[in-house]
Design a protein around this motif. Structure first.
Motif, short mmCIF file in Angstrom:
data_model
loop_
_atom_site.label_atom_id
_atom_site.label_comp_id
_atom_site.label_asym_id
_atom_site.label_seq_id
_atom_site.Cartn_x
_atom_site.Cartn_y
_atom_site.Cartn_z
N ARG A 179 0.85 -1.19 0.00
CA ARG A 179 0.00 0.00 0.00
C ARG A 179 0.89 1.24 0.00
O ARG A 179 2.10 1.15 0.16
N GLY A 180 0.25 2.40 -0.17
CA GLY A 180 0.98 3.66 -0.14
C GLY A 180 1.37 4.11 -1.54
O GLY A 180 1.37 3.33 -2.50
N SER A 181 1.74 5.36 -1.64
CA SER A 181 2.09 5.93 -2.94
C SER A 181 3.55 5.73 -3.30
O SER A 181 3.95 5.90 -4.45
N LYS A 182 4.36 5.34 -2.31
CA LYS A 182 5.80 5.18 -2.55
C LYS A 182 6.07 3.95 -3.38
O LYS A 182 5.59 2.86 -3.08
N MET A 183 6.84 4.10 -4.45
CA MET A 183 7.24 2.98 -5.29
C MET A 183 8.45 2.27 -4.66
O MET A 183 9.30 2.92 -4.05
N PRO A 184 8.54 0.95 -4.80
CA PRO A 184 9.68 0.22 -4.24
C PRO A 184 11.03 0.79 -4.70
O PRO A 184 11.98 0.85 -3.93
N GLN A 185 11.08 1.23 -5.97
CA GLN A 185 12.34 1.72 -6.52
C GLN A 185 12.86 2.96 -5.79
O GLN A 185 14.03 3.32 -5.90
N LYS A 205 -13.30 -0.46 -7.94
CA LYS A 205 -12.70 0.24 -9.08
C LYS A 205 -11.83 1.40 -8.61
O LYS A 205 -10.75 1.65 -9.15
N LEU A 206 -12.31 2.11 -7.58
CA LEU A 206 -11.52 3.20 -7.03
C LEU A 206 -10.22 2.67 -6.43
O LEU A 206 -9.13 3.23 -6.64
N ALA A 207 -10.33 1.56 -5.69
CA ALA A 207 -9.13 0.98 -5.07
C ALA A 207 -8.14 0.49 -6.12
O ALA A 207 -6.92 0.68 -5.98
N VAL A 208 -8.65 -0.14 -7.18
CA VAL A 208 -7.76 -0.62 -8.24
C VAL A 208 -7.07 0.54 -8.94
O VAL A 208 -5.88 0.47 -9.27
N ASP A 222 -1.19 0.99 -10.14
CA ASP A 222 -0.12 1.61 -10.93
C ASP A 222 1.13 0.74 -10.98
O ASP A 222 1.78 0.62 -12.03
N LEU A 223 1.49 0.12 -9.85
CA LEU A 223 2.69 -0.73 -9.83
C LEU A 223 2.51 -1.93 -10.76
O LEU A 223 3.42 -2.30 -11.51
N PHE A 224 1.33 -2.54 -10.73
CA PHE A 224 1.03 -3.67 -11.60
C PHE A 224 1.17 -3.28 -13.07
O PHE A 224 1.77 -4.00 -13.87
N GLU A 225 0.59 -2.14 -13.43
CA GLU A 225 0.65 -1.69 -14.82
C GLU A 225 2.08 -1.38 -15.25
O GLU A 225 2.48 -1.66 -16.39
N ASN A 226 2.88 -0.82 -14.33
CA ASN A 226 4.28 -0.50 -14.65
C ASN A 226 5.12 -1.77 -14.83
O ASN A 226 5.99 -1.83 -15.71
N ILE A 227 4.87 -2.77 -13.99
CA ILE A 227 5.69 -3.98 -14.02
C ILE A 227 5.30 -4.91 -15.16
O ILE A 227 6.15 -5.42 -15.89
N GLY A 232 2.84 -4.21 -17.64
CA GLY A 232 2.44 -3.55 -18.88
C GLY A 232 0.98 -3.72 -19.22
O GLY A 232 0.55 -3.40 -20.35
N TYR A 233 0.16 -4.22 -18.30
CA TYR A 233 -1.27 -4.42 -18.53
C TYR A 233 -2.08 -3.37 -17.78
O TYR A 233 -1.85 -3.14 -16.58
N LYS A 234 -3.04 -2.78 -18.46
CA LYS A 234 -3.99 -1.91 -17.80
C LYS A 234 -5.07 -2.80 -17.17
O LYS A 234 -5.56 -3.73 -17.81
N ILE A 235 -5.45 -2.51 -15.93
CA ILE A 235 -6.42 -3.34 -15.22
C ILE A 235 -7.84 -2.86 -15.51
O ILE A 235 -8.14 -1.67 -15.36
N VAL A 236 -8.68 -3.80 -15.92
CA VAL A 236 -10.09 -3.50 -16.21
C VAL A 236 -10.94 -4.38 -15.31
O VAL A 236 -10.78 -5.60 -15.27
N LEU A 237 -11.85 -3.74 -14.56
CA LEU A 237 -12.75 -4.47 -13.66
C LEU A 237 -14.18 -4.25 -14.11
O LEU A 237 -14.67 -3.11 -14.12
N VAL A 238 -14.82 -5.34 -14.51
CA VAL A 238 -16.22 -5.22 -15.03
C VAL A 238 -17.10 -6.29 -14.39
O VAL A 238 -16.64 -7.30 -13.92
#
Length: 512
Positions: free
Chosen positions: A422-428, A491-494, A499-504, A506-512
């Protein structure tokens, strides 16, 4: 004929060799013991008095290892093929790195220094295999496994056959003997010290398992093997049962022996004789924490555990059983810190579903999947301290807990994953993360990304999105839910945590 395998253990009181031949029995790999050797050395006395291994002791170790190399050559086993481990004395030595390096340079043996929880893991494997031969059941029992060595006491607590606690305590016979010697004390002082230590430990153990309900006590160690030969009843060739009353009488009698009498009567060396009485007192006081009327003594050790770990964990049934024990230990820690067990279980299952869907893109072995499971179970454990920044508190709890089946490196990875869930800080951006090796950085990044998404899918902690399918498009991963659910919070939580998932990946997350 199968090729023999060898393990050397560098312990606090001696260096021990085991040579065994793997054999196939009813589709299971077992071992025939071909050769054993045990040479005394004062590693523990060096380390627990001066914090370092002396030059004289190092030279003795090198001499013993060279003799073992010649012994192994007769079995056709090279130095490179031999597994060499070191336990508490080398682990606590301030000059452990020069000691290990000198052994490698002079003998060719590569020494692996293992931590206390790794000793617990190996003890579990060795005991589980040994007691099967005597049809002793541990699956449904509340049990304690106990091994008191020169430098530490290793203990496992099992509730209904599942591990709920693993402890490596700095209570060793050589430590106590040296401490009492430096104070010019006597055996009565040693008894008082052990009694006080165990009394203080009782409350901690009782918080994990009701000691009054312990049904089975399983003890290891060379000293208890001697006890079993004198007052025990054999169950199988490598397993004894000892009546508690007979054991306590034996301990009381031995307290009056001199070291020379112990050497003559029990055929032990002088190093063993010096700590024999202390060892028996410690075992007696631990057993007295429970109401058991008898206990089990297996003739096995972590050396057998090493061979089993090397050969049998490739067996899917054994691997699954061992994994379940690791997870049981993690769940016990979650329960200890009053975590949300339903949410943790949801996040665990969801994390695995995502992990398995991405399997071809991850490039990890099965052990990494277990690390993700443990991270998912414990990701919110820091809530016990404070909800704000609970990821940081969770990292602290994991780093300072003993988790069965995880070595120090594994635990460090789990702690890192929890800190980044959690949190806005990226591991890098984290300095400690940047110091990890590249492979570990990628492990932490990928598993943290998966854990963030799984956690987001249960934003409400009500687990109402159990039914969903995962599918991939060119640049997106879609979580398609079943039923009529209001997904606005998820959807708000995702969007916040994806962001980390999409960066690592390369997939945009879609929840339907």
């Amino acid at each position: 004929m199968n090729t023999p395998q060898a393990v050397i253990e560098i312990g606090s009181t001696g260096i021990r060799l085991l040579v065994a031949e793997p054999v196939e029995v009813q589709s299971q790999k077992k071992f025939n013991i071909l050769d054993r050797s045990d040479q005394p050395v004062n590693l523990g006395r060096d380390v627990f008095t001066t914090r370092s291994i002396s030059r004289e002791t190092l030279l003795i170790c090198l001499h013993i290892l060279e003799r073992y190399a010649e012994q192994l050559a007769a079995w056709g086993i090279s130095r490179e093929e031999t597994i060499v481990i070191a336990t508490s004395a080398v682990r606590e030595s301030e000059n452990r790195d020069p000691f290990v390096d000198r052994i490698k340079v002079k003998t060719g043996f590569i020494v692996h220094v293992i931590d206390g929880i790794e000793e617990n893991r190996l003890m579990y494997l060795a005991v589980s295999e040994c007691i099967k031969e005597g049809s002793v059941a541990i699956r449904q029992n509340d049990s304690i496994f106990l091994d008191i060595s020169g430098g530490a006491t290793e203990m496992m607590l099992m509730e209904k056959g599942r591990i709920i606690g693993a402890h490596s305590m700095r209570l060793g016979t050589v430590i106590i003997e040296q401490m009492i010697h430096s104070m010019m004390g006597n055996l009565d002082d040693a008894r008082r010290f052990i009694s006080e230590f165990i009394r203080n430990t009782k409350n901690t153990l009782n918080a994990e398992i009701n000691l009054d309900k312990i049904q089975q006590f399983i003890v290891l160690g060379n000293d208890m093997k001697i006890v079993s030969l004198f007052v025990g009843k054999p169950i199988s060739p490598f397993l004894w049962e000892v009546e508690r009353g007979a054991f306590e009488n034996f301990v009381d009698e031995v307290q009056h022996y001199t070291p020379e009498e112990c050497i003559a009567k029990f055929k032990m060396n002088y190093n063993e004789a010096q700590t024999f009485q202390i060892s028996l007192v410690a075992y007696k006081l631990f057993i007295q924490l429970t109401n058991v009327t008898k206990f089990i003594v297996p003739d096995t050790s972590i050396r057998e555990g090493i061979l089993l770990s090397r050969n049998q964990l490739s067996n899917p049934e054994i691997q699954n059983d061992f994994t379940q024990q690791i997870l049981a230990g993690a769940k016990a820690i979650l329960k200890k810190y009053q975590g949300d067990e339903s949410h943790a279980e949801y996040v665990r299952k969801t994390s695995l579903q995502i992990y398995d869907a991405l399997q071809k893109e991850l490039g990890f072995d099965s052990h990494v999947r277990v690390l993700l499971e443990i991270s998912a179970i414990l990701h919110d454990v820091g809530m016990f301290i404070r909800p704000e920044d609970h990821n940081i508190h969770g990292k602290y709890i994991v780093n300072n807990s003993e988790i069965f089946g995880l070595n120090r490196d594994d635990k460090s990875i789990v702690a890192q994953i929890i800190s980044f869930h959690r949190g806005s800080k990226m591991p890098q951006e984290d300095e400690e993360f940047r110091l990890l090796s590249r492979s570990r950085r990628m492990t932490v990044l990928k598993l943290s990304a998966i854990l963030r998404v799984a956690d987001a899918l249960d934003r409400t902690h009500k687990q109402h999105l159990y039914n969903f399918n995962i599918s991939f498009a060119k640049d997106s991963i879609t979580f398609r839910t079943k039923g009529h659910n209001n997904l606005s919070l998820e959807k708000l939580a995702v969007s916040e945590k994806g962001d980390l998932f999409e960066n690592i990946f390369g997939y945009k997350i879609v929840l339907v």
